[in-house]
Enzyme design. Sequence first.
Site, PDB file in Angstrom:
ATOM      1  N   GLU A 123      90.056  73.347  59.803  1.00  0.00           N
ATOM      2  CA  GLU A 123      88.711  73.896  59.782  1.00  0.00           C
ATOM      3  C   GLU A 123      87.991  73.608  61.085  1.00  0.00           C
ATOM      4  OE1 GLU A 123      88.772  71.553  56.418  1.00  0.00           O
ATOM      5  OE2 GLU A 123      87.628  72.953  55.189  1.00  0.00           O
ATOM      6  N   CYS A 136      82.208  71.983  65.911  1.00  0.00           N
ATOM      7  CA  CYS A 136      82.934  70.806  65.436  1.00  0.00           C
ATOM      8  C   CYS A 136      84.394  71.221  65.241  1.00  0.00           C
ATOM      9  CB  CYS A 136      82.316  70.318  64.119  1.00  0.00           C
ATOM     10  SG  CYS A 136      83.220  68.942  63.385  1.00  0.00           S
ATOM     11  N   CYS A 143      94.576  64.001  57.768  1.00  0.00           N
ATOM     12  CA  CYS A 143      94.333  62.755  58.504  1.00  0.00           C
ATOM     13  C   CYS A 143      95.011  61.605  57.774  1.00  0.00           C
ATOM     14  CB  CYS A 143      92.830  62.480  58.611  1.00  0.00           C
ATOM     15  SG  CYS A 143      92.448  61.053  59.644  1.00  0.00           S
ATOM     16  N   CYS A 147      89.772  56.965  55.362  1.00  0.00           N
ATOM     17  CA  CYS A 147      88.392  56.529  55.118  1.00  0.00           C
ATOM     18  C   CYS A 147      88.004  56.963  53.703  1.00  0.00           C
ATOM     19  CB  CYS A 147      87.443  57.148  56.146  1.00  0.00           C
ATOM     20  SG  CYS A 147      87.877  56.729  57.836  1.00  0.00           S
ATOM     21  N   CYS A 150      85.642  60.080  52.922  1.00  0.00           N
ATOM     22  CA  CYS A 150      85.958  61.337  53.601  1.00  0.00           C
ATOM     23  C   CYS A 150      86.987  62.139  52.812  1.00  0.00           C
ATOM     24  CB  CYS A 150      86.493  61.018  54.994  1.00  0.00           C
ATOM     25  SG  CYS A 150      87.100  62.465  55.865  1.00  0.00           S
ATOM     26  N   GLY A 193      90.978  64.901  61.184  1.00  0.00           N
ATOM     27  CA  GLY A 193      91.874  64.135  62.048  1.00  0.00           C
ATOM     28  C   GLY A 193      91.204  63.051  62.868  1.00  0.00           C
ATOM     29  N   GLU A 194      92.028  62.132  63.324  1.00  0.00           N
ATOM     30  CA  GLU A 194      91.599  61.048  64.212  1.00  0.00           C
ATOM     31  C   GLU A 194      92.082  61.410  65.622  1.00  0.00           C
ATOM     32  OE1 GLU A 194      89.903  57.873  64.589  1.00  0.00           O
ATOM     33  OE2 GLU A 194      90.656  58.475  66.562  1.00  0.00           O
ATOM     34  N   SER A 225      84.855  61.403  68.538  1.00  0.00           N
ATOM     35  CA  SER A 225      84.504  60.369  67.572  1.00  0.00           C
ATOM     36  C   SER A 225      85.766  59.723  67.021  1.00  0.00           C
ATOM     37  CB  SER A 225      83.699  61.005  66.432  1.00  0.00           C
ATOM     38  OG  SER A 225      83.455  60.044  65.442  1.00  0.00           O
ATOM     39  N   SER A 248      82.816  55.404  64.776  1.00  0.00           N
ATOM     40  CA  SER A 248      82.351  55.497  63.394  1.00  0.00           C
ATOM     41  C   SER A 248      82.332  54.074  62.820  1.00  0.00           C
ATOM     42  CB  SER A 248      83.343  56.410  62.662  1.00  0.00           C
ATOM     43  OG  SER A 248      82.835  56.831  61.450  1.00  0.00           O
ATOM     44  N   LEU A 249      81.164  53.476  62.736  1.00  0.00           N
ATOM     45  CA  LEU A 249      81.056  52.047  62.388  1.00  0.00           C
ATOM     46  C   LEU A 249      80.946  51.839  60.865  1.00  0.00           C
ATOM     47  CD1 LEU A 249      80.773  49.155  63.560  1.00  0.00           C
ATOM     48  CD2 LEU A 249      78.295  49.534  63.610  1.00  0.00           C
ATOM     49  N   ASN A 250      79.880  52.318  60.296  1.00  0.00           N
ATOM     50  CA  ASN A 250      79.727  52.431  58.838  1.00  0.00           C
ATOM     51  C   ASN A 250      79.669  51.140  58.033  1.00  0.00           C
ATOM     52  OD1 ASN A 250      79.940  55.185  59.356  1.00  0.00           O
ATOM     53  ND2 ASN A 250      82.159  55.110  59.135  1.00  0.00           N
ATOM     54  N   ASN A 324      76.550  62.649  52.173  1.00  0.00           N
ATOM     55  CA  ASN A 324      76.422  63.972  51.547  1.00  0.00           C
ATOM     56  C   ASN A 324      76.960  63.898  50.137  1.00  0.00           C
ATOM     57  OD1 ASN A 324      75.587  65.344  53.981  1.00  0.00           O
ATOM     58  ND2 ASN A 324      77.650  64.891  54.700  1.00  0.00           N
ATOM     59  N   CYS A 366      79.760  66.513  57.390  1.00  0.00           N
ATOM     60  CA  CYS A 366      80.590  65.357  57.708  1.00  0.00           C
ATOM     61  C   CYS A 366      81.291  64.848  56.453  1.00  0.00           C
ATOM     62  CB  CYS A 366      79.725  64.223  58.258  1.00  0.00           C
ATOM     63  SG  CYS A 366      79.116  64.561  59.885  1.00  0.00           S
TER      64      CYS A 366
HETATM   65  S1  SF4 Z   1      86.465  60.145  58.681  1.00  0.00           S
HETATM   66 FE1  SF4 Z   1      87.762  60.961  60.321  1.00  0.00          FE
HETATM   67  S2  SF4 Z   1      89.268  59.324  60.661  1.00  0.00           S
HETATM   68 FE2  SF4 Z   1      88.347  58.912  58.659  1.00  0.00          FE
HETATM   69  S3  SF4 Z   1      89.720  59.945  57.191  1.00  0.00           S
HETATM   70 FE3  SF4 Z   1      88.068  61.386  57.704  1.00  0.00          FE
HETATM   71  S4  SF4 Z   1      88.937  62.638  59.350  1.00  0.00           S
HETATM   72 FE4  SF4 Z   1      90.199  60.764  59.213  1.00  0.00          FE
END
Ligand code: SF4
Length: 394
Positions: A123, A136, A143, A147, A150, A193-194, A225, A248-250, A324, A366
């Site tokens: 996407e 984006c 991925c 996380c 996500c 993805g990372e 990111s 991405s700290l969180n 979200n 996100c």
């Molecule tokens: S936030 Fe980014 S790194 Fe983490 S699982 Fe989702 S896509 Fe992967």
Amino acid sequence: MFPETDTRARAAAEASGAELAPAAKRDLLGKSREDLRAFMQEIGEPAYRGAQLYHAIYAERRFDFAGMTNLPAALQERLATQFRIGMPEISRRFLSSDGSVRYLLSLAGADAQGASEPPARVEAVFMPSAGRQTICISTQAGCAVECRFCLTAQLGLVRNLTAGEILAQVLLALEENRESPAPRTNVVLMGQGEPLLNYEPVMAALRIMLDQKGMGLGARHITLSTSGIVPGIERLGQEKVRPKQAISLNASTDEERDAIMPINRKYPLKALLEACREYPLGPREYLTFEYVLLGGFNDSTEDARRVARLLNGMRVKVNLIPWNPGELPYRPPSAESIDEFRQALFAKGVPAFVRYSRGQDVNAACGQLALSERGSLVPAIASSPSGPSAASSA
Ligand code: SF4
């Protein structure tokens, strides 16, 4: 220099001038200017034709050789028999009430570094706003990072994208919206993805985006990111040409971060923040830290104060992203806790901004990118760079 997908068929076709089957054609998308120059020499053309091809693909966004008016007609025809510009197919376009468009893209199989990659779906999201558009993009299909907040994580890693597949998302979104371009284009590598786990193709794509003779985007307008891949952050810091870095700290403690980002067990906060402190920032550069606020989990003022302590002494800004609401077991933070969190950071001298995700109603926000088929489809569009609109049929 190019992977040989079918050397004998290609040699025979070159000799006879016959057209190769589409799948046997070599894909030029994602190739650098140097690649294209060398390639033109390989087929007996002057090297400067490679620079012209580079300009046509990336600066003029020509995806059909016949439209490359800077090349002689005979060369256009010759290239078309042997090569292709592998743009993805748009499977669906989902239009948000805020004007964003989520593209569901089908990627054909790809040749990457000599290995054959299977077809995949990813996407990209186009977000128009006053004076600019933000795109984006995804860097992997799915991925592996897991996380917990996500939805992409639930897909697992399907495969890495090639440089061409990464670039194509920006080219395609710009071309789709060519009737109403804003003067500035921002690109954020925050889709599926990372990025730092697909380092080489991501950098190859970024070099073309940032090349003034390529796509000509500004380094300050592209943000990569990461979930905190320490060796990747260190490597990126050494690049001559690089985008802005966001982390991405969180969470404000290892315990909290372990619970929502298992990658923290491999690269805990101490190692992550050390890499950030040593990141070689230019005079006007800063690091961006993203912080997804999960109601009742990481959104207390104590969290905010700990975050401020973690970032103490660094040139940073913090983007607060209220969770979200969706299918995962978290809840959005209250308006009050968002404000208190931001104020607590501000009080400690940390600039913090609240960023509301766009495209929530079409699963484009996100953490929502998981190939969902839900959302309002964009009405039929007469033509697109990848051919006739598929959106009208669903
Ligand atoms: S936030 Fe980014 S790194 Fe983490 S699982 Fe989702 S896509 Fe992967």
